[in-house]
Design a protein around this motif. Structure first.
Motif, short mmCIF file in Angstrom:
data_model
loop_
_atom_site.label_atom_id
_atom_site.label_comp_id
_atom_site.label_asym_id
_atom_site.label_seq_id
_atom_site.Cartn_x
_atom_site.Cartn_y
_atom_site.Cartn_z
N ALA A 106 -6.15 -2.29 -14.06
CA ALA A 106 -7.17 -1.99 -13.06
C ALA A 106 -6.87 -2.71 -11.74
O ALA A 106 -7.05 -2.15 -10.66
CB ALA A 106 -8.55 -2.39 -13.58
N ILE A 107 -6.39 -3.93 -11.82
CA ILE A 107 -6.04 -4.69 -10.62
C ILE A 107 -4.88 -4.01 -9.89
O ILE A 107 -4.91 -3.86 -8.67
CB ILE A 107 -5.68 -6.15 -10.98
N LYS A 108 -3.88 -3.57 -10.65
CA LYS A 108 -2.74 -2.88 -10.03
C LYS A 108 -3.18 -1.56 -9.40
O LYS A 108 -2.73 -1.20 -8.31
CB LYS A 108 -1.66 -2.64 -11.07
N ASP A 109 -4.06 -0.83 -10.08
CA ASP A 109 -4.56 0.44 -9.54
C ASP A 109 -5.35 0.22 -8.26
O ASP A 109 -5.21 0.97 -7.29
CB ASP A 109 -5.44 1.16 -10.57
N THR A 110 -6.18 -0.83 -8.25
CA THR A 110 -6.97 -1.14 -7.06
C THR A 110 -6.06 -1.52 -5.90
O THR A 110 -6.28 -1.10 -4.76
CB THR A 110 -7.97 -2.27 -7.36
N LYS A 111 -5.02 -2.28 -6.19
CA LYS A 111 -4.06 -2.66 -5.15
C LYS A 111 -3.41 -1.42 -4.55
O LYS A 111 -3.26 -1.31 -3.33
CB LYS A 111 -3.00 -3.59 -5.74
N PHE A 112 -3.04 -0.47 -5.40
CA PHE A 112 -2.44 0.77 -4.93
C PHE A 112 -3.43 1.53 -4.04
O PHE A 112 -3.07 2.02 -2.96
CB PHE A 112 -2.01 1.64 -6.11
N GLN A 113 -4.69 1.63 -4.48
CA GLN A 113 -5.72 2.33 -3.70
C GLN A 113 -5.93 1.66 -2.35
O GLN A 113 -6.13 2.34 -1.33
CB GLN A 113 -7.04 2.37 -4.47
N ILE A 114 -5.89 0.34 -2.32
CA ILE A 114 -6.04 -0.40 -1.06
C ILE A 114 -4.91 -0.06 -0.11
O ILE A 114 -5.13 0.20 1.09
CB ILE A 114 -6.12 -1.92 -1.32
N ASN A 115 -3.68 -0.02 -0.62
CA ASN A 115 -2.53 0.29 0.24
C ASN A 115 -2.60 1.72 0.78
O ASN A 115 -2.27 1.96 1.95
CB ASN A 115 -1.22 0.06 -0.52
N VAL A 116 -3.04 2.66 -0.05
CA VAL A 116 -3.19 4.05 0.41
C VAL A 116 -4.26 4.12 1.50
O VAL A 116 -4.07 4.77 2.54
CB VAL A 116 -3.55 4.97 -0.78
N LEU A 117 -5.36 3.44 1.28
CA LEU A 117 -6.46 3.48 2.24
C LEU A 117 -6.08 2.80 3.56
O LEU A 117 -6.47 3.26 4.63
CB LEU A 117 -7.70 2.82 1.63
N LEU A 133 -13.97 -5.48 -4.90
CA LEU A 133 -13.72 -5.12 -6.30
C LEU A 133 -12.48 -5.83 -6.82
O LEU A 133 -12.48 -6.37 -7.93
CB LEU A 133 -13.56 -3.60 -6.44
N GLN A 134 -11.43 -5.86 -6.01
CA GLN A 134 -10.20 -6.52 -6.43
C GLN A 134 -10.41 -8.01 -6.66
O GLN A 134 -9.91 -8.57 -7.63
CB GLN A 134 -9.10 -6.31 -5.38
#
Length: 66
Positions: A9-20, A46-47
């Protein structure tokens, strides 16, 4: 959430942050930019929460760099 699910979940959130972040840079309309920045802030909060939970389960944040 177990240890591995939280790590993912942390890795997914990091990816979402970079996309955003990339989306925010590409937007010129102030209203849309503000909306994206608000979503970005929420993802960062959230992260932080996820990272705190990870540490509470005995995880080392350095291990997340894999």
């Amino acid at each position: 959430m177990n240890f591995e699910e939280l790590k993912q979940a942390i890795k997914d959130t990091k990816f979402q942050i970079n996309v955003l972040k990339a989306e925010v840079e590409g937007v010129s309309a102030p209203r849309n930019k503000k909306k994206l920045e608000h979503r970005l802030l929420n993802l960062r909060v959230l992260q932080l929460w996820q990272m705190e939970q990870y540490e509470n389960l005995g995880g080392n944040l350095i291990d997340l760099n894999d």
